[in-house]
Design an enzyme around this catalytic site. Structure first.
Site, PDB file in Angstrom:
ATOM      1  N   THR A  53      22.129   1.811  34.445  1.00  0.00           N
ATOM      2  CA  THR A  53      21.107   2.655  33.810  1.00  0.00           C
ATOM      3  C   THR A  53      20.208   1.730  32.991  1.00  0.00           C
ATOM      4  O   THR A  53      20.604   0.609  32.666  1.00  0.00           O
ATOM      5  CB  THR A  53      21.739   3.711  32.887  1.00  0.00           C
ATOM      6  N   GLU A  83      23.741   8.079  37.686  1.00  0.00           N
ATOM      7  CA  GLU A  83      25.151   8.478  37.815  1.00  0.00           C
ATOM      8  C   GLU A  83      25.390   9.366  39.028  1.00  0.00           C
ATOM      9  O   GLU A  83      26.533   9.629  39.390  1.00  0.00           O
ATOM     10  CB  GLU A  83      25.589   9.237  36.548  1.00  0.00           C
ATOM     11  N   LYS A 122      15.246  18.571  16.127  1.00  0.00           N
ATOM     12  CA  LYS A 122      16.061  19.564  15.427  1.00  0.00           C
ATOM     13  C   LYS A 122      15.371  19.925  14.116  1.00  0.00           C
ATOM     14  O   LYS A 122      15.364  19.149  13.172  1.00  0.00           O
ATOM     15  CB  LYS A 122      17.460  19.015  15.161  1.00  0.00           C
ATOM     16  N   TRP A 168      16.476  24.040  17.720  1.00  0.00           N
ATOM     17  CA  TRP A 168      16.006  22.986  18.612  1.00  0.00           C
ATOM     18  C   TRP A 168      14.603  23.283  19.132  1.00  0.00           C
ATOM     19  O   TRP A 168      14.314  24.396  19.540  1.00  0.00           O
ATOM     20  CB  TRP A 168      16.943  22.851  19.815  1.00  0.00           C
TER      21      TRP A 168
HETATM   22  P1  ADP Z   1      17.388   6.035  32.882  1.00  0.00           P
HETATM   23  O1  ADP Z   1      18.610   6.665  32.230  1.00  0.00           O
HETATM   24  O2  ADP Z   1      17.462   4.606  32.963  1.00  0.00           O
HETATM   25  O3  ADP Z   1      16.081   6.608  32.411  1.00  0.00           O
HETATM   26  P2  ADP Z   1      17.786   7.635  35.194  1.00  0.00           P
HETATM   27  O4  ADP Z   1      16.650   7.836  36.119  1.00  0.00           O
HETATM   28  O5  ADP Z   1      19.131   7.493  35.736  1.00  0.00           O
HETATM   29  O6  ADP Z   1      17.426   6.385  34.406  1.00  0.00           O
HETATM   30  O7  ADP Z   1      17.757   8.809  34.127  1.00  0.00           O
HETATM   31  C1  ADP Z   1      18.236  10.069  34.463  1.00  0.00           C
HETATM   32  C2  ADP Z   1      17.742  11.069  33.472  1.00  0.00           C
HETATM   33  O8  ADP Z   1      16.330  11.229  33.604  1.00  0.00           O
HETATM   34  C3  ADP Z   1      18.305  12.444  33.644  1.00  0.00           C
HETATM   35  O9  ADP Z   1      19.591  12.589  33.058  1.00  0.00           O
HETATM   36  C4  ADP Z   1      17.259  13.284  32.944  1.00  0.00           C
HETATM   37  O10 ADP Z   1      17.405  13.228  31.546  1.00  0.00           O
HETATM   38  C5  ADP Z   1      15.983  12.563  33.303  1.00  0.00           C
HETATM   39  N1  ADP Z   1      15.351  13.183  34.484  1.00  0.00           N
HETATM   40  C6  ADP Z   1      15.443  12.802  35.769  1.00  0.00           C
HETATM   41  N2  ADP Z   1      14.688  13.588  36.559  1.00  0.00           N
HETATM   42  C7  ADP Z   1      14.117  14.510  35.761  1.00  0.00           C
HETATM   43  C8  ADP Z   1      13.221  15.617  35.972  1.00  0.00           C
HETATM   44  N3  ADP Z   1      12.762  15.912  37.166  1.00  0.00           N
HETATM   45  N4  ADP Z   1      12.857  16.340  34.888  1.00  0.00           N
HETATM   46  C9  ADP Z   1      13.308  16.051  33.658  1.00  0.00           C
HETATM   47  N5  ADP Z   1      14.122  15.020  33.392  1.00  0.00           N
HETATM   48  C10 ADP Z   1      14.532  14.258  34.425  1.00  0.00           C
END
Ligand code: ADP
Length: 540
Positions: free
Chosen positions: A180, A327, A436, A441
């Site tokens: 990540t 993940e 918050k 929220w």
């Molecule tokens: P990083 O954690 O490095 O940014 P990732 O792409 O694995 O890389 O991150 C995944 C996260 O990105 C998700 O858990 C979510 O929070 C956010 N995410 C991914 N796609 C979307 C989407 N279409 N809309 C909103 N949030 C998103």
């Protein structure tokens, strides 16, 4: 009983070589393009596997890639798994400390590096404990002096045996590794099994998921190091689509030119890419024929409705909102309309398009409230999304933080969402990005999306800043369009969004900045913004 048929990543490539040997892999190189076929990909992948074997790489060993989206990177997606080894796609935009950390943590033994990216590795080479061989993805003339002992990829391939000789591996063996991008704390590693990638590819291709077919010409703009390139290289190979790789540093002009010249039908990337492309098209006035495009998959962060609308109305291009994470290899959900929603009004349909859609077959989902109970699927109540499925990780690689995130067979995503009665997910925020205020929220995503609908706003990010009375309050950071009709003001923004929100949701302040900082995968970097504006909070 059915046969015990192992679901192996290299079977995807074997099928492509047998079924679609003549289909094309195209890569932007300098001002031109490099073209070859799946037959060539298969032959060169066999050679690369043997070259890696000659370097001592065997079952379970890690091979890192540090590269742009190119055909050579595609070869590296397949060759290590074919010989039982693991491909680790390294994020080329990480800070040097994080880069050194993940290479050491993964235990990469060989690094495959694009020539122009070699300086970043040279700068940390003295800190890399496990790397035995640097390989430069190019000809001997492209090997820099700065990396001791580096060899040319093309020389290695030329010297390697052409025999295709896959290793005997189990479908549960690890074939891929991705970290990540560490917006907070050290990056976390996620390992993919052969089986996970095979099933992810089969499912992704399905019509109600990514809907990819042999007829497509697929261009991943999402970097090959970001969450497995969303699985697109494997899925496209499985279905035999032509693949177009945008090469080094693709910006909006290169992306538009490739869509036009290569008649791309399917492309994918984070929203900031598509916001940049739209802005470029509007400001440059250059006309491109984008009519080949069937769909743009936008994922990685919330897709603002205004962007989706602009693509549809001004360019005639459909954007499809997808959601996932490293993940989960990464696919969780895609926005496809269920038949029983066809009768919705135009505006209700549009609102539906902005949601993160419905889970892919194979994924199980729970919405869990603050008390640990299942929240109802009513489109209103919020909870954290938990997932499990055949391509969802069950731990971070050698990482004590696993226990917080993977609990009793479920992956706790840290994403707060509601789910409506039809199963459509609406992400409210990442837990760490929510504001918050007085114990309630506020969704930064909703505010951002509303502000970005303003015609003179290019980008907007909303962050929490500390507040003595309310604990936190929202601050809107706004980038005006360079060609906006009138100078943007705080009052103008507030007036625009006030009808849409309860008063206490409205940002306390609006700051105008030149650019929203981006993370290494192109998302709004809210941590950087919080650091930058932390003082604004203490003065409140
Ligand atoms: P990083 O954690 O490095 O940014 P990732 O792409 O694995 O890389 O991150 C995944 C996260 O990105 C998700 O858990 C979510 O929070 C956010 N995410 C991914 N796609 C979307 C989407 N279409 N809309 C909103 N949030 C998103």
């Amino acid at each position: 009983m059915t046969m015990q048929y192992e679901l192996l990543a290299h079977r995807i490539l074997e099928r492509a070589a047998a079924q679609f040997p003549g289909k094309q892999i195209i890569t932007r190189v300098g001002d031109g393009v490099h073209r070859y076929t799946y037959a060539d990909l298969f032959r060169r992948t066999a050679r690369l596997g043997n070259a890696l074997r000659a370097l001592g790489i065997g079952r379970g060993d890690r091979v890192g890639t540090f590269a742009w989206n190119t055909y050579r990177h595609l070869e590296a997606y397949f060759a290590p798994p074919t010989i039982g080894a693991v491909v680790h796609t390294i994020n080329t935009r990480l800070a040097p400390d994080d880069m050194a950390y993940i290479i050491n943590h993964a235990g990469d033994q060989v690094l495959l590096i694009d020539p122009d990216l070699a300086p970043a590795i040279a700068a940390i080479a003295h800190r890399l404990d496990t790397v035995r061989q640097y390989v430069i993805l190019g000809e001997p003339s492209e090997v820099p002096d700065s990396l001791p002992g580096a060899v040319s990829y093309e020389s290695l391939l030329a010297a390697a045996s052409p025999e295709y000789n896959p290793a005997h591996v189990s479908e549960y063996d690890i074939m891929g590794l991705c970290y990540t991008s560490a917006t907070t704390g050290l990056p976390k590693g996620v390992a993919y099994s052969h089986r996970a990638i095979y099933l992810h590819s089969l499912t992704s291709a399905a019509v109600d998921v990514l809907a990819m077919s042999e007829r497509d010409r697929v261009m991943p703009v999402v970097p090959m190091f970001h969450a497995n390139c969303w699985g697109l290289p494997y899925t496209a190979t499985l279905v035999g689509a032509d693949q177009i790789f945008p090469g080094a540093r693709p910006g909006p002009p290169e992306i538009c030119a490739l869509i036009q010249s290569e008649a791309v039908t399917f492309t994918a990337g984070v929203p900031t890419i598509w916001i940049g492309v739209l802005d470029y098209l509007q400001r440059s006035g250059v006309e491109y024929d984008l009519s080949s495009l069937r769909q743009i998959i936008s994922g990685g962060s919330a897709l603002p409705l205004a962007v989706l609308q602009a693509y549809r109305e001004r360019l005639g291009v459909e954007m499809v909102h997808a959601y996932g994470m490293t993940e989960a290899a990464p696919l969780i959900s895609v926005n496809r309309r269920r038949t029983w929603l066809d009768s919705l009004s135009d505006s209700a349909r549009l609102d539906l398009c902005a949601t993160q859609g419905v889970i892919a077959p194979g994924i199980d989902m729970k919405l869990v409230d603050e008390n640990g109970s299942a929240a109802p699927w009513d489109g209103i109540q919020r909870g954290e999304l938990w997932f499990r499925g055949p391509w969802v990780a069950d731990e971070y690689v050698n990482d004590e933080r696993s226990a917080e995130t993977f609990v009793d067979g479920w992956y706790h995503s840290g994403d707060i969402a509601s789910i409506d009665a039809n199963g459509y997910i609406q992400i409210v925020d990442r837990v760490k990005d929510m504001v918050k205020s007085g114990g309630e929220w506020i969704s930064s995503v909703d505010l951002e999306s509303a502000i970005m609908a303003h015609p003179d706003v290019l980008e907007a990010a909303v962050i929490a800043i500390p507040h003595p009375q309310w604990q936190e309050r929202p601050l809107a950071c706004v980038v005006p369009r360079a060609d906006g009709a009138a100078p943007l003001t705080k009052d103008g923004i507030m007036e625009f969004i006030t009808p849409r929100f309860a008063r206490w949701w409205l940002p306390d302040d609006v700051v105008f900045i030149d650019e929203i900082p981006k993370t290494s995968v192109g998302k709004f970097d809210k941590k950087a913004l919080r650091d930058r504006f932390a003082n604004l909070g203490s003065r409140a």
